[in-house]
Design an enzyme around this catalytic site. Structure first.
Site: not given
Length: 787
Positions: A435, A650, A702
């Site tokens: 898998c 800034c 799995h």
């Protein structure tokens, strides 16, 4: 400020050879925005002038569709040849056009397509089979560039018959012939091109004007009248003689002339197919007797059991009715024996050795997995044999092995992905702990081409064999038929076992990253996907990125963007370049421990602020940033997402607060070209974003996969290589691909609501995407062009 300039069309002479380009990023120019996917050009003399003078990256281009002249950065353009530009212009949506260009396999298939080729055509969000009957331009070029869109005239077949818009006529011009409502004209992005047949004569037959399907083909039984007597025979050849199609027939009655006759096709009547329906008399002539012998040999071939050799998957019946399964690793004769013996690596620990017998090693396998038996005692593993009673048509078509597909096919997208991939017995069939590999391969190749370089990179034996199996027996069959039998993946696993010097790759469960690292790095040797820089340390290269971070109490349900930014910041990392594929492993350890109970998939991953020496935007005013502060990232006064960088004014204002005066500020490097363009008025910082295309998930050892097959939030499919099973020990796994549009509901849900959502109450398979994510896969189609 930039102004849009309109030049007379005669300024660029049509006789000048033109160099065409496609825009890969949105480009604002004055009051107008030219979207990514727009096509532009400049003449060859201008191009050569820029090259010879070594001028800046900012050149003047003519936009194809409105004739305006725009000064653009060549870094945001990709070159096209004229043929590519003609095909791409037929795609009216510029964003789809760019995707078609980036998905180069689809464009390449379109440019190689021929009249008579089978296709699937997309019409009103449905897909129908058809045949190409016309390829060309439908009108004269409306633009000074000389380009003209190329369209495909398709005759619809099957369920699409009668759903077309014409009879092959466009604006009064007959492009091809078909019945009314049977034809349609489409750009190439609305087609899925199927491989052409290898027989060149059939290709010529399909091009016959006015005949959409040949009445007679080579090998078919036919009848005709000869001297008022009905005569039968076999069509041996079909060819054109002048304007008439002729059939060369091998006659049933060999006493007539030399046994052959040339008959006009109009005079021939097709009967039944030659084999097996054409019955033979026992006392017929030599030709018939030859056919009888052929039939007998075919019957014998069908009844003869398949031969077994090294790498054959087998089952062995032991005493008391027990049976075991495994793979033959060695075949030969043992000392003092004349019978052939098989050395088998079993799938379970039911053997007696590790491949060694009486002090001699015949093969290698884990302890208690090796068994030596008579070869005649081995039978083919029934789980991989065709069963005439199998209810799954796809398995019957695949047989014991997936047939190799040698035509290079593009990935499946949108409706075509749904049509080919969704359903039971779809995807990659799992077997024996595969898998991890099934899910990874399905994710990487079913619906994207970002790593197709693995399939076509020049390789040498023995790496070439691994590449061939991956390309011809897994990826191409998956994209053509939507199904790959377990034997193909097992074949790949055996080769990886040999090359990886790891005897358990074919039997044991592994992790996807172990498989990816082995095949990408140690076997195929592709270029690393990621290049990372940490402070002043040496540049690092890798194939995937593992997120490491301390537990963040303020991140209850984080998204992938937040996790990546936190991880990069805590490790002082930057990306040296934009990756074509960014594979990210989530912060979890083993199969049990998860740092977060839920993670929100970020459909786009903005890596602009993660890049080293890249233009940045002041997060306060949007001006060009010159400073970065990592401490401000965690400051509660600011937004909880995004790295913090500032322009000079800034930065001074933000750090005038007494709590932030101790922050360590880093100076950013602004590329000279960007600084120059910024001063000229192009006050826009380009954003670099990657697109999510797949997610691997794991639950109770799995692995499964979620794949994004289209642009909409609902366009998700779920793949499980072992979703169901047919039979018990002698059965086989049933891989399944299901659509899961319910995922979109949770992607749009407010974070607070998603945090309160109980996994057991989530619809469909959405719980597995949000709660079991193991690995996220992102792509940059633009950068994939360079990799």
């Amino acid at each position: 400020m930039n102004t849009l300039v309109m030049y007379p069309s005669h300024q660029f002479s049509e006789e000048d050879k033109k160099m065409y380009y496609i825009l890969t990023d949105d480009f604002p120019y004055g009051s107008k925005l030219f979207p990514a996917g727009s096509i532009c050009y400049l003449n060859e003399q201008t191009f050569l002038h820029h090259i010879s003078m070594g001028s800046t990256r900012f050149w003047r281009f003519v936009m194809v569709e409105d004739g305006s002249v725009v000064t653009m950065d060549v870094e945001s353009l990709q070159p096209l040849n004229e043929k590519m530009a003609d095909f791409l212009l037929a795609v009216s949506n510029v964003h789809e056009r760019l995707n078609c260009f980036l998905d180069c396999q689809l464009l390449d298939a379109a440019m190689k397509a021929r009249v008579g080729q089978q296709v699937f055509a997309e019409l009103n969000h449905q897909t129908f089979p058809g045949v190409i009957r016309y390829i060309g331009k439908l009108h004269k070029s409306p633009w000074p560039s000389g380009l003209c869109p190329v369209y495909f005239g398709v005759e619809l077949q099957g369920d699409g018959d009668g759903k077309g818009h014409c009879d092959g006529t466009y604006n009064g011009t007959k492009c091809f012939k078909c019945k009314p409502g049977g034809g349609i004209f489409l750009p190439f992005n609305k087609l899925q091109f199927l491989p052409m047949p290898e027989d060149t004569k059939l290709k010529e037959v399909e091009k016959l004007d006015g005949i959409q399907e040949m009445p007679v083909k080579v090998g078919e039984a036919v009848g005709f009248y000869l001297d008022d007597a009905f005569t039968r025979g076999i069509a041996m050849d079909v060819y054109k003689e002048g304007s008439t199609w002729m059939v060369k027939v091998c006659l049933e009655d060999e006493a007539i002339m030399d046994g052959f006759r040339i008959i006009p096709m109009d005079s021939v009547v097709k009967e039944e197919l030659l084999l097996p329906a054409f019955e033979i008399e026992a006392d017929s002539g030599p030709q018939d007797r030859l056919k009888c012998k052929r039939s007998e040999s075919e019957t014998e071939k069908e009844t003869k059991p398949p031969s077994l050799d090294v790498n054959s998957m087998v089952q062995i019946d032991l005493e008391k009715g027990n049976s075991v399964t495994g793979t033959i690793r060695w075949v030969g004769c043992l000392p003092n024996t004349r019978e052939k013996v098989a050395g088998v690596e079993l799938d379970e620990e039911k053997g007696v050795s590790d491949g060694e017998l009486q002090g001699i090693r015949y093969f290698s396998c884990p302890p208690k997995r090796g068994l030596f038996v008579k070869l005649e005692s081995c039978q083919p593993d029934m789980r991989f044999q065709t069963n005439s009673h199998t209810p799954w048509e796809s398995l019957e078509l695949s047989g014991p092995d997936t047939p190799a597909v040698f035509s290079n096919l593009p990935p499946l997208r949108d409706e075509m992905a749904v049509k080919v991939l969704s359903g039971r017995m779809r995807g990659i069939q799992g077997h024996c702990n595969s898998c991890y590999m099934d899910a990874a391969l399905f994710s990487l190749f079913s619906c994207t081409s970002v790593l197709d370089s693995m399939l076509y990179k020049p390789s040498f034996p023995p790496e070439l064999q691994v590449q061939k199996i991956l390309r011809d027996k897994i990826v191409n069959p998956l994209r053509q038929n939507g199904f790959v039998a377990a034997r193909s993946v097992m074949d790949l696993r055996h080769h990886l076992t040999e090359k990886g010097q790891c005897s358990s790759f074919a039997t044991s469960e592994k992790d996807p990253e172990e498989f990816l690292n082995l095949i990408m790095h140690r076997i195929l040797g592709i270029e690393p996907l990621l290049k990372l820089q940490s402070g002043r340390l040496k540049e690092q290269e890798c194939y995937y990125y593992q997120i490491f971070m301390d537990k963040q109490e303020d991140l209850v349900v984080p998204n992938v963007q937040q996790l990546v930014e936190h991880s990069f910041l805590s490790s002082d990392l930057k990306l040296v370049e934009i990756p074509s594929c960014f594979i990210i492993q989530m912060p979890r350890f083993g199969k049990e421990y998860k740092m977060f109970s839920k993670i929100i998939p970020s459909l786009e991953l903005d890596i602009t602020d993660l890049l080293q020496d890249s233009p940045r935007e002041c997060f306060v005013c949007g001006d060009a940033a010159t400073r970065e502060c990592s401490a401000c990232f965690k400051d509660k006064m600011f937004a909880d997402t995004g790295l913090k960088q500032y322009c000079d004014p800034c930065c001074r204002q933000a750090h005038s607060h007494y709590q932030r005066k101790a922050h360590r500020i880093t100076e950013l490097h602004i590329p000279e070209e960007f600084h120059r363009a910024f001063c000229q008025g192009n006050r826009r910082v380009p954003r670099e974003k990657l697109e999510l295309f797949a997610v691997l998930c794991i639950e109770t050892s799995h692995y499964v996969a979620f794949v994004k097959y289209g642009p909409e939030k609902e366009n998700w499919m779920f793949f499980d290589s072992m979703a169901d099973r047919h039979g018990d020990e002698n059965g086989y796994n049933i891989p399944t691909v299901t659509l899961c549009p319910e995922v979109a509901k949770y992607l749009e849900m407010p974070v607070a609501a998603l945090a309160m959502e109980q996994p057991r109450d989530m619809e469909g398979v959405a719980k597995r995407l949000f709660c079991d994510a193991y690995m996220y896969m992102y792509q940059s189609k633009r950068m994939a062009l360079y990799k």
